[in-house]
Design an enzyme around this catalytic site. Structure first.
Site, PDB file in Angstrom:
ATOM      1  N   TRP A 130       8.116   8.793   1.067  1.00  0.00           N
ATOM      2  CA  TRP A 130       9.269   8.064   1.630  1.00  0.00           C
ATOM      3  C   TRP A 130       9.075   6.562   1.463  1.00  0.00           C
ATOM      4  O   TRP A 130       9.987   5.847   1.077  1.00  0.00           O
ATOM      5  CB  TRP A 130       9.471   8.437   3.101  1.00  0.00           C
ATOM      6  CG  TRP A 130      10.627   7.725   3.723  1.00  0.00           C
ATOM      7  CD1 TRP A 130      10.579   6.642   4.556  1.00  0.00           C
ATOM      8  CD2 TRP A 130      12.019   8.022   3.537  1.00  0.00           C
ATOM      9  NE1 TRP A 130      11.849   6.248   4.903  1.00  0.00           N
ATOM     10  CE2 TRP A 130      12.751   7.076   4.295  1.00  0.00           C
ATOM     11  CE3 TRP A 130      12.713   8.980   2.809  1.00  0.00           C
ATOM     12  CZ2 TRP A 130      14.137   7.080   4.345  1.00  0.00           C
ATOM     13  CZ3 TRP A 130      14.095   8.983   2.861  1.00  0.00           C
ATOM     14  CH2 TRP A 130      14.788   8.032   3.613  1.00  0.00           C
ATOM     15  N   TRP A 131       7.868   6.084   1.758  1.00  0.00           N
ATOM     16  CA  TRP A 131       7.600   4.658   1.600  1.00  0.00           C
ATOM     17  C   TRP A 131       7.821   4.215   0.158  1.00  0.00           C
ATOM     18  O   TRP A 131       8.409   3.164  -0.085  1.00  0.00           O
ATOM     19  CB  TRP A 131       6.182   4.332   2.014  1.00  0.00           C
ATOM     20  CG  TRP A 131       5.911   4.348   3.484  1.00  0.00           C
ATOM     21  CD1 TRP A 131       6.824   4.390   4.512  1.00  0.00           C
ATOM     22  CD2 TRP A 131       4.633   4.312   4.104  1.00  0.00           C
ATOM     23  NE1 TRP A 131       6.181   4.393   5.718  1.00  0.00           N
ATOM     24  CE2 TRP A 131       4.838   4.335   5.503  1.00  0.00           C
ATOM     25  CE3 TRP A 131       3.330   4.271   3.621  1.00  0.00           C
ATOM     26  CZ2 TRP A 131       3.779   4.309   6.405  1.00  0.00           C
ATOM     27  CZ3 TRP A 131       2.286   4.239   4.522  1.00  0.00           C
ATOM     28  CH2 TRP A 131       2.514   4.253   5.896  1.00  0.00           C
ATOM     29  N   HIS A 180      19.133   6.552   4.644  1.00  0.00           N
ATOM     30  CA  HIS A 180      18.824   7.102   5.963  1.00  0.00           C
ATOM     31  C   HIS A 180      19.841   8.151   6.394  1.00  0.00           C
ATOM     32  O   HIS A 180      19.503   9.062   7.150  1.00  0.00           O
ATOM     33  CB  HIS A 180      18.670   5.987   6.994  1.00  0.00           C
ATOM     34  CG  HIS A 180      17.313   5.375   6.941  1.00  0.00           C
ATOM     35  ND1 HIS A 180      16.957   4.461   5.965  1.00  0.00           N
ATOM     36  CD2 HIS A 180      16.208   5.580   7.702  1.00  0.00           C
ATOM     37  CE1 HIS A 180      15.692   4.126   6.148  1.00  0.00           C
ATOM     38  NE2 HIS A 180      15.218   4.795   7.184  1.00  0.00           N
ATOM     39  N   TYR A 215      20.228   1.091   1.999  1.00  0.00           N
ATOM     40  CA  TYR A 215      19.354   1.477   3.113  1.00  0.00           C
ATOM     41  C   TYR A 215      20.069   2.465   4.028  1.00  0.00           C
ATOM     42  O   TYR A 215      19.522   3.497   4.405  1.00  0.00           O
ATOM     43  CB  TYR A 215      18.920   0.234   3.897  1.00  0.00           C
ATOM     44  CG  TYR A 215      17.933   0.541   4.991  1.00  0.00           C
ATOM     45  CD1 TYR A 215      16.564   0.570   4.739  1.00  0.00           C
ATOM     46  CD2 TYR A 215      18.363   0.821   6.286  1.00  0.00           C
ATOM     47  CE1 TYR A 215      15.649   0.863   5.737  1.00  0.00           C
ATOM     48  CE2 TYR A 215      17.457   1.111   7.291  1.00  0.00           C
ATOM     49  CZ  TYR A 215      16.109   1.127   7.006  1.00  0.00           C
ATOM     50  OH  TYR A 215      15.210   1.434   8.009  1.00  0.00           O
ATOM     51  N   TYR A 263      14.737   7.985  17.984  1.00  0.00           N
ATOM     52  CA  TYR A 263      14.456   7.003  16.936  1.00  0.00           C
ATOM     53  C   TYR A 263      15.768   6.375  16.485  1.00  0.00           C
ATOM     54  O   TYR A 263      16.665   7.060  16.015  1.00  0.00           O
ATOM     55  CB  TYR A 263      13.768   7.702  15.772  1.00  0.00           C
ATOM     56  CG  TYR A 263      13.078   6.804  14.754  1.00  0.00           C
ATOM     57  CD1 TYR A 263      13.266   5.443  14.721  1.00  0.00           C
ATOM     58  CD2 TYR A 263      12.231   7.352  13.815  1.00  0.00           C
ATOM     59  CE1 TYR A 263      12.625   4.644  13.793  1.00  0.00           C
ATOM     60  CE2 TYR A 263      11.578   6.567  12.870  1.00  0.00           C
ATOM     61  CZ  TYR A 263      11.789   5.210  12.871  1.00  0.00           C
ATOM     62  OH  TYR A 263      11.155   4.429  11.947  1.00  0.00           O
TER      63      TYR A 263
END
Length: 104
Positions: free
Chosen positions: A76-77, A22, A18, A41
């Site tokens: 992306w999902w 990112h 993860y 963000y």
């Protein structure tokens, strides 16, 4: 400016992946986030529970929510779905949080 916070959930054993994904966030995904009003963000990880806490500021929640309709967001999902708890459309399972305190 509206503030958004939510919780998401990693599948066990995917913390490193993860973080890696990112750190290599696609430039067109970054652009889509900015075009939909996202700023400041941040995503934080509780390493013991694989729980993610996301915080961002948006110009308009309604405008930001439209990012879900974009091809890049859907891509992306799909890319992230194998390492997170996800809904049938590949969007991450989220739990929205209600703000109860703010110190400007």
């Amino acid at each position: 400016m509206e503030r958004i916070a939510c919780i998401m959930y990693l599948l066990p054993g995917n913390q490193f992946e993860y973080h890696k994904r990112h750190n290599q966030l696609w430039s067109d995904m970054k652009q889509a986030l900015k075009e939909h009003g996202a700023s400041n963000y941040s995503i934080f990880l509780d390493q013991e529970s694989d729980t993610l806490f996301a915080y961002l500021e948006v110009e308009s929640q309604a405008d930001f929510d439209k990012i879900a309709e974009t091809d890049i967001c859907k891509k992306w999902w799909a890319y992230m779905a194998p390492i997170m708890k996800s809904n049938p459309d590949n969007s991450p399972v989220t739990k929205n949080l209600k703000q109860v305190f703010y110190l400007p």
